[in-house]
Design a protein around this motif. Structure first.
Motif, PDB file in Angstrom:
ATOM      1  N   VAL A  78       0.975  -1.056  -0.203  1.00 18.29           N
ATOM      2  CA  VAL A  78       0.034   0.007  -0.015  1.00 18.29           C
ATOM      3  C   VAL A  78       0.890   1.206  -0.120  1.00 18.29           C
ATOM      4  N   ASN A  79       2.191   1.041   0.442  1.00 17.68           N
ATOM      5  CA  ASN A  79       3.122   2.177   0.250  1.00 17.68           C
ATOM      6  C   ASN A  79       3.878   2.590  -0.705  1.00 17.68           C
ATOM      7  N   ILE A  80       3.643   1.780  -1.948  1.00 13.25           N
ATOM      8  CA  ILE A  80       4.356   1.751  -3.075  1.00 13.25           C
ATOM      9  C   ILE A  80       3.626   2.501  -4.124  1.00 13.25           C
ATOM     10  N   ALA A  81       4.203   3.629  -4.737  1.00 10.36           N
ATOM     11  CA  ALA A  81       3.387   4.085  -5.853  1.00 10.36           C
ATOM     12  C   ALA A  81       4.339   4.115  -6.960  1.00 10.36           C
ATOM     13  N   MET A  82       4.036   3.593  -8.360  1.00  2.99           N
ATOM     14  CA  MET A  82       4.682   3.555  -9.537  1.00  2.99           C
ATOM     15  C   MET A  82       4.335   4.403 -10.537  1.00  2.99           C
ATOM     16  N   GLY A  83       5.120   5.259 -11.130  1.00  2.00           N
ATOM     17  CA  GLY A  83       4.875   6.053 -12.081  1.00  2.00           C
ATOM     18  C   GLY A  83       4.740   5.209 -13.461  1.00  2.00           C
TER      19      GLY A  83
END
Length: 187
Positions: A78-83
């Motif tokens: 939940v704490n990973i954001a991928m562009g």
């Protein structure tokens, strides 16, 4: 929230404060992530796609055209954001307690490890699961070579290159190439 009410371990984790790893809410989030990771790592590629559905569902954000090879491991997801267009090669491990932002078209090599969490130095507190988390930010068009280790609190600027096997303990300026342990600017 009223000032006299205690903050949850998840709120403390997000705020970069000391918290207990053994908190029931955090344990439930890790168990949910384990199920999603299992699906991702065991589905045949033809059924998995770029990222397995269950893993896509728990990740904080997934841009267009992202891909995570198998096997992959993370703590919460939940704490990973991928562009858009971000890519992770096989064997990556992300302890995403403090949050990990991966920029557009970032390429993360095989067996890269990203650790946003640090256990307490006091043995009794460490044994009680007390830890603190700091975010990692990876800019757009970054290339992280295989086997590199990125520690919490680090920002890697746009267009930077981290050489294979490097240990990144401090920020990397945009467009810079770093190598070594600890990683330092080269060339």
């Amino acid at each position: 929230m009223a000032a006299d009410q205690p903050r949850s371990a998840r709120e403390k984790m997000a705020a970069g404060e000391w918290y207990s790893f053994w908190d029931p809410e955090l344990t439930a989030l890790r168990e949910r992530a384990q199920e999603a990771i299992f699906e991702h790592n065991t589905l045949p590629p033809s059924k998995r796609g770029n990222i397995a559905p269950a893993l896509t569902a728990i990740l904080g954000a997934v841009g267009e055209g992202c891909r995570i090879e198998q096997p992959f491991h993370c703590a919460y997801g939940v704490n990973i954001a991928m562009g858009d267009g971000a890519y992770m090669n096989f064997g990556c491990v992300i302890l995403d307690h403090g949050g990990v932002t991966i920029g557009r078209k970032a390429m993360i090599g095989p067996r890269v490890q990203i650790y946003t969490v640090e256990h307490h130095r006091e043995p009794d507190l460490r044994n009680a699961g007390v830890e603190v988390a700091r975010p990692v930010v990876i800019g757009d068009n970054v290339w992280i070579g295989g086997g590199a280790i990125i520690l919490g609190g680090v920002t890697i600027g746009d267009g930077a290159i981290v050489a294979a096997g490097s240990v990144v303990t401090r920020d990397v300026l945009p467009g810079t190439t770093v190598a070594g342990n600890p990683a330092r600017a080269v060339g």
